[in-house]
Design a protein around this motif. Structure first.
Motif, PDB file in Angstrom:
ATOM      1  N   ASP A 334     -26.249  33.039  -4.805  1.00 33.09           N
ATOM      2  CA  ASP A 334     -26.667  32.078  -6.033  1.00 33.09           C
ATOM      3  C   ASP A 334     -27.181  33.088  -7.091  1.00 33.09           C
ATOM      4  O   ASP A 334     -26.988  33.239  -8.402  1.00 33.09           O
ATOM      5  CB  ASP A 334     -27.282  30.786  -6.021  1.00 33.09           C
ATOM      6  CG  ASP A 334     -27.584  30.088  -7.218  1.00 33.09           C
ATOM      7  OD1 ASP A 334     -26.940  30.561  -8.219  1.00 33.09           O
ATOM      8  OD2 ASP A 334     -27.702  28.799  -6.909  1.00 33.09           O
ATOM      9  N   VAL A 335     -28.244  33.881  -6.559  1.00 31.58           N
ATOM     10  CA  VAL A 335     -28.824  35.037  -7.387  1.00 31.58           C
ATOM     11  C   VAL A 335     -27.846  35.964  -7.822  1.00 31.58           C
ATOM     12  O   VAL A 335     -27.863  36.291  -9.212  1.00 31.58           O
ATOM     13  CB  VAL A 335     -29.838  35.760  -6.594  1.00 31.58           C
ATOM     14  CG1 VAL A 335     -30.626  36.541  -7.449  1.00 31.58           C
ATOM     15  CG2 VAL A 335     -31.019  34.827  -6.034  1.00 31.58           C
ATOM     16  N   TYR A 336     -26.908  36.338  -7.276  1.00 31.07           N
ATOM     17  CA  TYR A 336     -25.953  37.300  -7.495  1.00 31.07           C
ATOM     18  C   TYR A 336     -25.039  36.919  -8.983  1.00 31.07           C
ATOM     19  O   TYR A 336     -24.777  37.450  -9.595  1.00 31.07           O
ATOM     20  CB  TYR A 336     -24.667  37.581  -6.531  1.00 31.07           C
ATOM     21  CG  TYR A 336     -25.092  38.514  -5.373  1.00 31.07           C
ATOM     22  CD1 TYR A 336     -26.488  39.177  -5.265  1.00 31.07           C
ATOM     23  CD2 TYR A 336     -24.241  39.071  -4.483  1.00 31.07           C
ATOM     24  CE1 TYR A 336     -26.921  39.907  -4.144  1.00 31.07           C
ATOM     25  CE2 TYR A 336     -24.784  39.845  -3.516  1.00 31.07           C
ATOM     26  CZ  TYR A 336     -25.946  40.300  -3.263  1.00 31.07           C
ATOM     27  OH  TYR A 336     -26.215  41.197  -2.394  1.00 31.07           O
ATOM     28  N   LEU A 337     -24.852  35.339  -8.652  1.00 28.96           N
ATOM     29  CA  LEU A 337     -24.066  34.815  -9.804  1.00 28.96           C
ATOM     30  C   LEU A 337     -24.626  34.708 -10.808  1.00 28.96           C
ATOM     31  O   LEU A 337     -24.364  34.430 -12.111  1.00 28.96           O
ATOM     32  CB  LEU A 337     -23.411  33.565  -9.159  1.00 28.96           C
ATOM     33  CG  LEU A 337     -22.414  33.907  -8.083  1.00 28.96           C
ATOM     34  CD1 LEU A 337     -21.785  32.664  -7.338  1.00 28.96           C
ATOM     35  CD2 LEU A 337     -20.953  34.463  -8.554  1.00 28.96           C
ATOM     36  N   MET A 338     -26.153  34.298 -10.913  1.00 27.19           N
ATOM     37  CA  MET A 338     -27.112  33.827 -12.067  1.00 27.19           C
ATOM     38  C   MET A 338     -27.071  35.364 -12.623  1.00 27.19           C
ATOM     39  O   MET A 338     -26.961  35.420 -13.908  1.00 27.19           O
ATOM     40  CB  MET A 338     -28.270  33.524 -11.637  1.00 27.19           C
ATOM     41  CG  MET A 338     -28.292  32.136 -10.899  1.00 27.19           C
ATOM     42  SD  MET A 338     -30.079  31.234 -10.854  1.00 27.19           S
ATOM     43  CE  MET A 338     -30.616  32.112  -9.517  1.00 27.19           C
ATOM     44  N   TYR A 339     -27.300  36.358 -11.887  1.00 24.71           N
ATOM     45  CA  TYR A 339     -27.303  37.837 -12.566  1.00 24.71           C
ATOM     46  C   TYR A 339     -26.276  38.062 -13.400  1.00 24.71           C
ATOM     47  O   TYR A 339     -26.278  38.352 -14.581  1.00 24.71           O
ATOM     48  CB  TYR A 339     -27.566  38.691 -11.511  1.00 24.71           C
ATOM     49  CG  TYR A 339     -27.722  40.051 -11.950  1.00 24.71           C
ATOM     50  CD1 TYR A 339     -28.888  40.932 -12.292  1.00 24.71           C
ATOM     51  CD2 TYR A 339     -26.619  40.977 -12.400  1.00 24.71           C
ATOM     52  CE1 TYR A 339     -29.117  42.006 -12.519  1.00 24.71           C
ATOM     53  CE2 TYR A 339     -26.657  42.099 -12.629  1.00 24.71           C
ATOM     54  CZ  TYR A 339     -27.888  42.709 -12.736  1.00 24.71           C
ATOM     55  OH  TYR A 339     -27.750  44.125 -13.187  1.00 24.71           O
ATOM     56  N   ALA A 340     -25.113  37.629 -12.789  1.00 26.31           N
ATOM     57  CA  ALA A 340     -23.788  38.159 -13.312  1.00 26.31           C
ATOM     58  C   ALA A 340     -23.505  37.447 -14.512  1.00 26.31           C
ATOM     59  O   ALA A 340     -23.105  37.954 -15.844  1.00 26.31           O
ATOM     60  CB  ALA A 340     -22.575  38.016 -12.425  1.00 26.31           C
ATOM     61  N   GLU A 341     -23.731  36.141 -14.690  1.00 30.52           N
ATOM     62  CA  GLU A 341     -23.442  35.222 -15.794  1.00 30.52           C
ATOM     63  C   GLU A 341     -24.534  35.467 -16.814  1.00 30.52           C
ATOM     64  O   GLU A 341     -24.139  35.534 -18.068  1.00 30.52           O
ATOM     65  CB  GLU A 341     -23.888  33.721 -15.361  1.00 30.52           C
ATOM     66  CG  GLU A 341     -23.380  32.857 -16.439  1.00 30.52           C
ATOM     67  CD  GLU A 341     -23.591  31.255 -16.153  1.00 30.52           C
ATOM     68  OE1 GLU A 341     -23.975  30.531 -17.142  1.00 30.52           O
ATOM     69  OE2 GLU A 341     -23.246  31.095 -14.961  1.00 30.52           O
ATOM     70  N   SER A 342     -25.754  35.852 -16.460  1.00 30.82           N
ATOM     71  CA  SER A 342     -26.572  36.080 -17.673  1.00 30.82           C
ATOM     72  C   SER A 342     -26.127  37.529 -18.119  1.00 30.82           C
ATOM     73  O   SER A 342     -26.346  37.531 -19.644  1.00 30.82           O
ATOM     74  CB  SER A 342     -28.064  36.423 -16.746  1.00 30.82           C
ATOM     75  OG  SER A 342     -28.609  35.082 -16.370  1.00 30.82           O
ATOM     76  N   VAL A 343     -25.746  38.706 -17.402  1.00 35.01           N
ATOM     77  CA  VAL A 343     -25.258  39.627 -18.140  1.00 35.01           C
ATOM     78  C   VAL A 343     -24.251  39.585 -18.813  1.00 35.01           C
ATOM     79  O   VAL A 343     -24.017  39.841 -20.036  1.00 35.01           O
ATOM     80  CB  VAL A 343     -25.032  40.489 -16.982  1.00 35.01           C
ATOM     81  CG1 VAL A 343     -24.215  41.847 -17.373  1.00 35.01           C
ATOM     82  CG2 VAL A 343     -26.339  41.368 -16.153  1.00 35.01           C
ATOM     83  N   ALA A 344     -23.131  38.635 -18.551  1.00 34.77           N
ATOM     84  CA  ALA A 344     -21.941  38.409 -19.248  1.00 34.77           C
ATOM     85  C   ALA A 344     -22.293  37.782 -20.459  1.00 34.77           C
ATOM     86  O   ALA A 344     -21.774  37.920 -21.605  1.00 34.77           O
ATOM     87  CB  ALA A 344     -21.188  37.526 -18.447  1.00 34.77           C
ATOM     88  N   ARG A 345     -23.241  36.971 -20.548  1.00 36.30           N
ATOM     89  CA  ARG A 345     -23.883  36.209 -21.901  1.00 36.30           C
ATOM     90  C   ARG A 345     -24.870  36.894 -22.744  1.00 36.30           C
ATOM     91  O   ARG A 345     -25.282  36.403 -23.721  1.00 36.30           O
ATOM     92  CB  ARG A 345     -24.585  34.708 -21.443  1.00 36.30           C
ATOM     93  CG  ARG A 345     -23.608  33.825 -20.684  1.00 36.30           C
ATOM     94  CD  ARG A 345     -24.118  32.571 -20.320  1.00 36.30           C
ATOM     95  NE  ARG A 345     -23.410  31.519 -19.787  1.00 36.30           N
ATOM     96  CZ  ARG A 345     -22.830  30.487 -20.401  1.00 36.30           C
ATOM     97  NH1 ARG A 345     -22.727  30.690 -21.565  1.00 36.30           N
ATOM     98  NH2 ARG A 345     -22.175  29.671 -19.875  1.00 36.30           N
ATOM     99  N   GLY A 346     -25.059  38.227 -22.391  1.00 33.98           N
ATOM    100  CA  GLY A 346     -25.705  39.079 -23.169  1.00 33.98           C
ATOM    101  C   GLY A 346     -27.182  39.302 -22.804  1.00 33.98           C
ATOM    102  O   GLY A 346     -27.799  39.841 -23.767  1.00 33.98           O
ATOM    103  N   GLY A 347     -27.443  39.074 -21.950  1.00 37.42           N
ATOM    104  CA  GLY A 347     -28.799  39.088 -21.280  1.00 37.42           C
ATOM    105  C   GLY A 347     -29.156  40.641 -21.187  1.00 37.42           C
ATOM    106  O   GLY A 347     -28.265  41.407 -20.501  1.00 37.42           O
ATOM    107  N   GLN A 348     -30.450  41.014 -21.246  1.00 39.18           N
ATOM    108  CA  GLN A 348     -30.690  42.466 -21.439  1.00 39.18           C
ATOM    109  C   GLN A 348     -31.603  42.700 -19.904  1.00 39.18           C
ATOM    110  O   GLN A 348     -32.301  41.776 -19.314  1.00 39.18           O
ATOM    111  CB  GLN A 348     -31.464  42.829 -22.305  1.00 39.18           C
ATOM    112  CG  GLN A 348     -30.809  42.832 -23.670  1.00 39.18           C
ATOM    113  CD  GLN A 348     -29.609  43.440 -23.949  1.00 39.18           C
ATOM    114  OE1 GLN A 348     -29.652  44.880 -23.723  1.00 39.18           O
ATOM    115  NE2 GLN A 348     -28.349  42.834 -24.061  1.00 39.18           N
ATOM    116  N   GLY A 349     -31.438  43.917 -19.323  1.00 34.75           N
ATOM    117  CA  GLY A 349     -32.175  43.944 -18.280  1.00 34.75           C
ATOM    118  C   GLY A 349     -31.261  44.334 -16.936  1.00 34.75           C
ATOM    119  O   GLY A 349     -31.732  44.599 -15.807  1.00 34.75           O
ATOM    120  N   GLY A 350     -29.989  44.046 -17.300  1.00 37.29           N
ATOM    121  CA  GLY A 350     -28.830  44.322 -15.964  1.00 37.29           C
ATOM    122  C   GLY A 350     -27.798  45.032 -16.515  1.00 37.29           C
ATOM    123  O   GLY A 350     -27.947  45.701 -17.583  1.00 37.29           O
TER     124      GLY A 350
END
Length: 465
Positions: A334-350
């Motif tokens: 779930d952490v992998y997928l939360m990270y991936a979704e947040s990056v896709a949605r424009g989150g910074q830091g990944g």
């Protein structure tokens, strides 16, 4: 402290027929069972075939303010955790000198925070009290304010816990980090403000620690010895513990036994005797794995055998009625997928590259194709579970379904994507129609039980109810 933890798994202090709360049925209202029922049976992943009065309301998203057992159970047992955690914290100063009061207090506060998270997600605006509250009747706290309190509370708790627990099942910094990441992933729903940067930050704390890795065998994550099997529990961040002899209840037991038919219910098949012919898949879940399925297939034979009371060596669990299987409430995938979704949605830091790699790792474990996973795939609009509905970042939503189905995440995910109540994406029985229709947006929340509103004049019902 163990009592506070146990509320997720047990209905009462004595046996599976006892209940800590006199007005709640012991079997039907174990907290884990209620959370799972409302997160899964309201969605495209699962339905229930029983004749209980609440079933059609939950299946169809047609409930009102009349009592629904799973909603009553979720609300009151979560509030029960708040109550006993508050009492524990008040009394902790009287503990023997050898007790690690700081750690015990932090763990109790985490359990309380997790309960408040559930209440925030499901009911939005619950009554609020801490160990320092003086009022006998608690005030109502609005969702945004509760989010802000949880954010500060969890940040403080995190500094007081060990980075990695020395006892499987106890809260540690990573459990706190996971809960914060999940809150930030859904922050726009809770507060109106996106927090994808923060989601990535807290995912990175877990990912950068090196304390977890993916289980080699996906199936072993959901077997009777998942807590003892080092190849499985290396992925589990925070479980709801179960033991067939010492934690007997109809929590995880209902999920496992309830998903088998009586003809399938043998110890050799899944470690338990009998089956309740209850929980089963919808056609939407089947299509997520690119199989053909009729929309009404949940009424037929689409069983889900994800959880089992068999050990990884094929032997049955200790008890043929009550499983040993821990429920992995938080796990690394779930952490992998939360990270991936947040990056896709424009989150910074990944980074796109790391997000792609995490999804590919999940695909590799599943022995399925991964070469198509790239940065464009992460952001693409995609059909949801083979339907005609297409939504941006839909590939990630579909991947969450395939990886996390029946793990009590789906309702929250669909709400985040704007699909839970809308007519854009429908599934069997949504709105009381075989092929599904959109429903009123009030169903994104559950009603605060009348049983509490009637005794607390500070509470106002959620809009639309």
């Amino acid at each position: 402290l163990k009592k506070i933890y146990s509320v997720w798994a047990l209905s009462g202090q004595e046996d599976a027929g006892s209940s800590d709360l006199s007005d709640l049925n012991a079997g039907n209202t174990v907290l884990l069972r209620c959370w799972w029922t409302l997160q899964e049976n309201t969605t495209d992943e699962a339905k229930c075939a029983w004749s209980d009065s609440w079933v059609s309301q939950v299946n169809e998203l047609s409930w009102n303010t009349a009592k629904v057992e799973s909603m009553e159970g979720l609300y009151h047992r979560a509030m029960y955790i708040v109550s006993i955690a508050n009492d524990f914290l008040r009394q902790l100063e009287n503990a023997p000198a050898e007790v690690d009061r700081e750690r015990y207090a932090a763990e109790a506060r985490f359990c309380r925070a997790l309960a408040y998270y559930v209440l925030m997600d499901a009911f939005a605006n619950p009554p609020f009290a801490t160990e320092e509250s003086a009022a006998s009747i608690p005030e109502q706290m609005m969702r945004k304010d509760l989010f802000n309190w949880l954010e500060g509370e969890l940040a403080d708790i995190r500094t007081l816990l060990p980075e990695k627990t020395d006892e499987y099942g106890r809260a540690d910094q990573h459990a706190v980090e996971f809960l914060l990441a999940r809150m930030y992933l859904n922050a726009e729903i809770y507060t109106g403000v996106q927090r994808y940067d923060d989601c990535i930050t807290y995912c990175n704390y877990i990912l950068g620690s090196g304390d977890y890795s993916l289980a080699d065998n996906y199936a072993e994550l959901f077997m009777a010895d998942n807590g003892e099997n080092a190849d499985a529990n290396k992925e589990i961040i925070f479980p709801v513990l179960a033991d067939g002899n010492t934690t007997q209840s109809y929590g995880i037991g209902a999920i496992i036994v309830g998903s088998r038919s009586s003809s399938e219910g043998t110890v050799a098949n899944y470690g338990c005797s009998g089956g309740w012919d209850g929980f089963r898949s919808t056609g939407s879940l089947i299509r997520a794995f690119e199989y053909e399925a009729e929309e009404s297939a949940w009424t037929a034979d689409w069983a889900v055998f994800k959880f089992t009371n068999l050990n990884s060596d094929g032997t049955p669990g200790k008890n043929s009625t009550f499983p040993d299987t821990d429920f992995p409430l938080f796990r690394l995938a779930d952490v992998y997928l939360m990270y991936a979704e947040s990056v896709a949605r424009g989150g910074q830091g990944g980074s796109d590259a790391q997000a792609v790699e995490y999804v590919r790792e999940l695909r590799k474990r599943a022995n399925t194709g991964y070469s198509q996973i790239d940065a464009d795939w992460l952001r693409a609009s995609a059909s949801i579970n083979g339907s005609t509905a297409s939504v941006v970042y839909g590939n990630i939503l579909n991947e969450r379904c395939r990886e996390l189905y029946w793990e009590a995440t789906r309702r929250t995910d669909l709400i985040r994507y704007g699909l839970f109540t809308s007519g854009t994406y429908t599934w069997a029985e949504k709105g009381g129609v075989v092929t599904g229709v959109g429903v009123d947006s009030r169903y994104n929340l559950f009603p605060i039980p009348v049983s509490d509103i009637s005794v607390n004049g500070n509470l106002k019902q959620n809009e639309g109810y």
